[in-house]
Design a protein around this motif. Structure first.
Motif, short mmCIF file in Angstrom:
data_model
loop_
_atom_site.label_atom_id
_atom_site.label_comp_id
_atom_site.label_asym_id
_atom_site.label_seq_id
_atom_site.Cartn_x
_atom_site.Cartn_y
_atom_site.Cartn_z
N LEU A 121 0.82 -1.20 0.00
CA LEU A 121 0.00 0.00 0.00
C LEU A 121 0.86 1.27 0.00
CD1 LEU A 121 -2.99 0.93 0.20
CD2 LEU A 121 -2.70 0.94 2.67
N LEU A 122 1.95 1.23 0.73
CA LEU A 122 2.82 2.41 0.81
C LEU A 122 3.51 2.73 -0.51
CD1 LEU A 122 4.43 1.89 4.33
CD2 LEU A 122 2.74 3.62 3.67
N TYR A 123 3.65 1.73 -1.37
CA TYR A 123 4.29 1.95 -2.67
C TYR A 123 3.30 2.34 -3.77
CZ TYR A 123 8.81 0.34 -1.04
OH TYR A 123 10.01 0.23 -0.39
N PRO A 135 0.53 4.74 -5.73
CA PRO A 135 0.35 6.20 -5.88
C PRO A 135 -1.05 6.64 -5.45
CG PRO A 135 0.12 5.13 -7.99
CD PRO A 135 0.48 4.04 -7.01
N ILE A 136 -1.33 6.51 -4.16
CA ILE A 136 -2.66 6.85 -3.66
C ILE A 136 -2.67 8.08 -2.75
CG2 ILE A 136 -3.48 4.46 -3.80
CD1 ILE A 136 -3.03 4.32 -0.73
N PHE A 137 -1.53 8.78 -2.71
CA PHE A 137 -1.40 9.86 -1.74
C PHE A 137 -1.52 11.23 -2.41
CE2 PHE A 137 1.12 6.22 -0.30
CZ PHE A 137 0.42 5.94 0.87
N LYS A 138 -2.01 12.18 -1.65
CA LYS A 138 -2.08 13.56 -2.12
C LYS A 138 -0.65 14.05 -2.33
CE LYS A 138 -6.21 14.42 0.63
NZ LYS A 138 -6.73 15.05 1.85
N THR A 139 -0.43 14.76 -3.43
CA THR A 139 0.94 15.17 -3.76
C THR A 139 1.44 16.31 -2.89
OG1 THR A 139 0.06 16.61 -5.48
CG2 THR A 139 0.80 14.41 -6.15
N ARG A 140 0.59 17.10 -2.34
CA ARG A 140 1.01 18.25 -1.54
C ARG A 140 0.91 17.98 -0.04
NH1 ARG A 140 1.25 23.12 -4.80
NH2 ARG A 140 0.53 22.57 -6.88
N THR A 141 1.35 16.83 0.35
CA THR A 141 1.34 16.47 1.76
C THR A 141 2.72 16.75 2.35
OG1 THR A 141 -0.26 14.72 1.32
CG2 THR A 141 0.94 14.59 3.39
N LEU A 177 5.67 13.90 3.26
CA LEU A 177 5.06 12.63 2.86
C LEU A 177 6.09 11.51 2.76
CD1 LEU A 177 2.60 10.99 1.84
CD2 LEU A 177 3.23 11.72 -0.46
N TYR A 178 7.16 11.74 2.03
CA TYR A 178 8.13 10.67 1.79
C TYR A 178 8.87 10.27 3.06
CZ TYR A 178 6.91 11.50 -3.02
OH TYR A 178 6.20 11.62 -4.16
N GLU A 179 9.15 11.22 3.92
CA GLU A 179 9.81 10.92 5.19
C GLU A 179 8.91 10.08 6.08
OE1 GLU A 179 9.59 13.95 3.87
OE2 GLU A 179 11.65 14.60 3.53
N ILE A 180 7.64 10.45 6.13
CA ILE A 180 6.70 9.71 6.98
C ILE A 180 6.46 8.31 6.41
CG2 ILE A 180 4.32 9.67 7.83
CD1 ILE A 180 4.55 12.77 8.00
N VAL A 195 -4.09 11.35 4.16
CA VAL A 195 -3.25 11.73 3.01
C VAL A 195 -3.60 10.99 1.73
CG1 VAL A 195 -1.32 12.42 4.48
CG2 VAL A 195 -1.40 10.09 3.57
N SER A 196 -4.58 10.11 1.76
CA SER A 196 -4.91 9.38 0.54
C SER A 196 -5.84 10.23 -0.33
CB SER A 196 -5.56 8.03 0.85
OG SER A 196 -6.74 8.20 1.57
#
Length: 138
Positions: free
Chosen positions: A43-45, A47-53, A56-59, A135-136
């Protein structure tokens, strides 16, 4: 203030068959968790996340790390549970029905370790699900 869970063991009055059943149930539960943790990584891999979070990548990297730690701990616990299942089976095969203090203390320690692990897994899931919901993409 949060109430702290206190672990209590009830193994002293259980039969070997009850202990065996409980350990087999834990082995199954730990095995199922393997697939659940693998799903979270998948799931983490995606592309289901909002881009302006923010961050995001650190979390997401932190969640991947946390899942890896849980997976390592799960494997070790599953190994301990399987060893204990073998010990119980040996006692049953040899018709040994008495419990020595070493056996009971090992069981209590393992049961306590499993309890603490499931508390950590529950805490992880709560934080993970809450974050993913926020964030999804809708």
């Amino acid at each position: 203030m949060e109430t702290q869970e206190i672990y209590k063991s009830f193994s002293s009055n259980k039969s070997l068959n009850e202990l065996l059943y409980k350990m087999k149930a834990e082995a199954l539960r730990l095995n199922d968790l393997k697939f659940e943790l693998q799903f979270y990584i998948t799931l983490l891999y995606k592309p289901i996340f909002k881009t302006r979070t923010a961050n995001l990548y650190e979390i997401l990297a932190r969640y991947k790390y946390d899942i890896g730690i849980l997976q390592e701990r799960r494997v070790k616990l599953q190994s301990h549970v399987n060893e204990y299942i073998n010990q119980i089976n040996n006692k049953i095969e040899n018709e040994i029905t008495t419990f020595d203090d070493y056996f009971i203390n090992n069981y209590d320690d393992l049961e306590h370790e499993i309890f603490n692990f499931h508390v950590k897994v529950s805490d992880f899931k709560f934080g993970f699900f809450e974050y993913i919901q926020n964030v999804s993409l809708n």
